[in-house]
Motif scaffolding. Structure first.
Motif, mmCIF file in Angstrom:
data_model
loop_
_atom_site.group_PDB
_atom_site.id
_atom_site.type_symbol
_atom_site.label_atom_id
_atom_site.label_comp_id
_atom_site.label_asym_id
_atom_site.label_seq_id
_atom_site.Cartn_x
_atom_site.Cartn_y
_atom_site.Cartn_z
ATOM 1 N N ASP A 405 0.848 -1.197 0.000
ATOM 2 C CA ASP A 405 0.000 0.000 0.000
ATOM 3 C C ASP A 405 0.886 1.251 0.000
ATOM 4 O O ASP A 405 1.578 1.525 0.982
ATOM 5 N N GLY A 434 -4.810 -5.460 -0.040
ATOM 6 C CA GLY A 434 -5.848 -6.457 0.190
ATOM 7 C C GLY A 434 -6.561 -6.869 -1.096
ATOM 8 O O GLY A 434 -6.402 -6.249 -2.150
ATOM 9 N N PRO A 436 -10.329 -7.720 -2.759
ATOM 10 C CA PRO A 436 -11.790 -7.642 -2.587
ATOM 11 C C PRO A 436 -12.426 -9.033 -2.610
ATOM 12 O O PRO A 436 -11.957 -9.933 -3.319
ATOM 13 N N LEU A 454 -6.890 -4.824 -8.656
ATOM 14 C CA LEU A 454 -6.525 -4.439 -7.298
ATOM 15 C C LEU A 454 -5.856 -3.072 -7.246
ATOM 16 O O LEU A 454 -5.993 -2.344 -6.281
ATOM 17 N N SER A 485 -8.098 -12.231 3.426
ATOM 18 C CA SER A 485 -7.724 -10.873 3.012
ATOM 19 C C SER A 485 -8.806 -9.886 3.399
ATOM 20 O O SER A 485 -9.982 -10.230 3.487
ATOM 21 N N VAL A 487 -9.639 -5.718 2.415
ATOM 22 C CA VAL A 487 -9.218 -4.541 1.644
ATOM 23 C C VAL A 487 -8.748 -3.436 2.590
ATOM 24 O O VAL A 487 -9.413 -3.111 3.567
#
Length: 503
Positions: A405, A434, A436, A454, A485, A487
């Motif tokens: 990220d 992450g 979805p 993603l 996972s 998000v």
């Protein structure tokens, strides 16, 4: 005295005969006929007409009399219906007997008779007898009308039920209705033709029905039932219904496996087209770099200083290695798909192999601002394909780095190993963007590229085959792979490997 006795005897005979006839009557027609016959024996009539009273209208009982009623006669019948008592009126130059058929406050009909005698010949006892007979007839008629109405409604319901059953039997959906005790109270032909349902499917239906009884809300789900060799997909809808004040649940089910397979093939075809475009780009990028730097060296080798020349050669070598990795990945996938993939099994220390992978990726992680953490433990001996196991871990760590990220100050990828009696469990955890939920089932599909969905604003290199190959390698070893996972928080990949082949 004798005349009174004869009159009484006549009355008793007529009443007795009429009573026997109407008691045996099974419909209103037989009562009307008995009524006509009996009052004809009491008085002389030119004509007798009987009208049934329905919804404010007078309907002739006799089919031959079903013609338009004279307005004046209609007016007289309305008057008698309101008055609710017999009366003799004039109609033209004739005398008309109007006798209402009444039970309680309910108007059932009117008897209209054109008298063939003079009024002075009419006796009060004859009128009393006619009134009594009309009263008897009214009692029987009310019961018969009620019976006929019920019979008509019952027949109507039976016809409706038959039509509904025919409609439900014609549907492609398998339909079954359950009561509160989970008894099957209705099954259409499609459901009956299925035979015994798989236990897993039966349990899923049972759970949905119980939920529907509890919430009184309809539910629609698609379920996958897996067997040893294949999977079947079913679309199931459960709907709460009320039948005769009893709560029930209707289940509508259809096997949509063929539809799902077509959707899957169509999706694979779309992904394959995207893959071809993507792999062309992936191959062209290193080739273009190699060509450009090679041409520069070839055209200007005398003008390049050793440092620049060395830098150019290193770039060519780096792009050649990247190209080799792409080609190896394509070959791996091809062998896995054609079932010609073989494992080179050997005994080695898994922790040492993992350390080699982590060390090799330190520079990549550092360039992306990602901290690479390996929770080392003691030696873990394992029999597996060392190269392929390192390939699995490399791919998972690289993905964690790729999809880190950019908005987080502290980014990491952690590797943790748990040693078990028969298998080893590895966890690769990151705090990246992450995955979805809607893409969870697609992650391990061939040609699926996470970068497309993603991180739409960031270009992430790759063929879309990495995780598909990882999954195949692990399954070839007899292990399994899965993930959790969220998000914005990150992803954890887990995979297991048996410590000895065959476990």
């Amino acid at each position: 005295m004798e005349e009174k006795f004869n009159t009484l005897n006549r009355f008793v005979g007529l009443i007795s005969s009429f009573t026997r006839n109407i008691v045996r009557a099974v419909n209103s027609t037989e009562v009307f006929n008995a009524l006509k016959e009996t009052i004809s024996k009491i008085l002389d009539f030119k004509e007798i007409m009987i009208f049934r009273y329905e919804d404010g209208n007078f309907i002739p009982f006799d089919e031959d009399e079903k013609k338009e009623i004279d307005p004046e006669l209609k007016s007289l019948m309305d008057w008698v219906a309101q008055r609710k008592s017999s009366s003799i009126q004039t109609l033209g130059d004739e005398f008309i007997l109007l006798m209402p058929l009444i039970k309680g406050m309910r108007m059932l009909g009117v008897v209209v008779g054109k008298l063939a005698i003079n009024l002075e010949d009419l006796k009060q006892e004859d009128m009393d007898l006619i009134n009594f007979i009309s009263f008897q007839a009214s009692i029987i008629l009310e019961n018969l009308f009620l019976y006929e109405e019920l019979t008509e409604k019952s027949e109507s319901l039976e016809r409706l039920s038959a039509q509904m059953k025919q409609l439900l039997d014609s549907m492609l959906y398998a339909i079954v209705v359950y009561d509160r005790d989970m008894n099957e109270v209705f099954k259409n032909k499609a459901y009956q033709s299925i035979g015994d349902l798989p236990n897993e499917l039966r349990m899923r239906i049972s759970n949905l029905v119980e939920r529907c009884f509890s919430t009184r809300e309809g539910i629609t789900e698609e379920v996958e039932i897996s067997s040893d060799s294949s999977s079947s997909f079913y679309s199931i809808s459960v709907i709460p219904i009320l039948f005769e004040n009893e709560e029930q649940v209707m289940v509508m089910m259809m096997d949509v496996s063929n539809t799902k397979e077509l959707e899957r093939l169509k999706r694979i075809d779309e992904l394959k087209n995207e893959f071809i475009a993507n792999i062309s780009h992936e191959l062209r990028t290193p080739l273009a770099a190699i060509k450009a730097y090679s041409e520069t060296i070839n055209d200007s080798i005398d003008m390049l200083d050793p440092e620049t020349l060395k830098e150019f050669v290193e770039i060519i070598l780096d792009q050649s290695n990247h190209l080799e990795e792409l080609i190896d990945e394509l070959f791996d996938f091809s062998r896995l798909e054609s079932m010609t993939f073989e494992l080179n099994l050997e005994e080695f220390d898994l922790v040492s192999a993992y350390r080699e992978v982590v060390n090799a990726l330190e520079e990549l992680a550092s360039s992306k601002g990602v901290k690479l953490i390996f929770d080392e433990s003691g030696k873990i001996p394992i029999v597996a394909d060392r190269k392929r196991v390192k390939q699995v871990l490399t791919n998972l760590i690289e993905n964690g780095i790729k999809y880190s990220d950019p908005n987080k100050d502290e980014k990491y990828v952690k590797v943790h190993v748990e040693d078990g009696d028969k298998e080893v469990k590895t966890t690769v955890e990151d705090n990246g963007i992450g995955i979805p939920k809607e893409y969870g089932d697609k992650i391990f599909e061939r040609f699926f590229r996470g970068g497309n969905v993603l991180q739409r604003d960031v270009s992430v290199p790759g063929t879309g085959l990495g995780l598909a190959i990882v999954k195949k390698i692990i399954e070839h070893h007899g292990g399994r792979i899965w993930f959790d996972s969220e998000v914005g928080k990150g992803t954890k990949f887990y995979f297991t490997l048996p410590k000895r082949r065959g476990n």
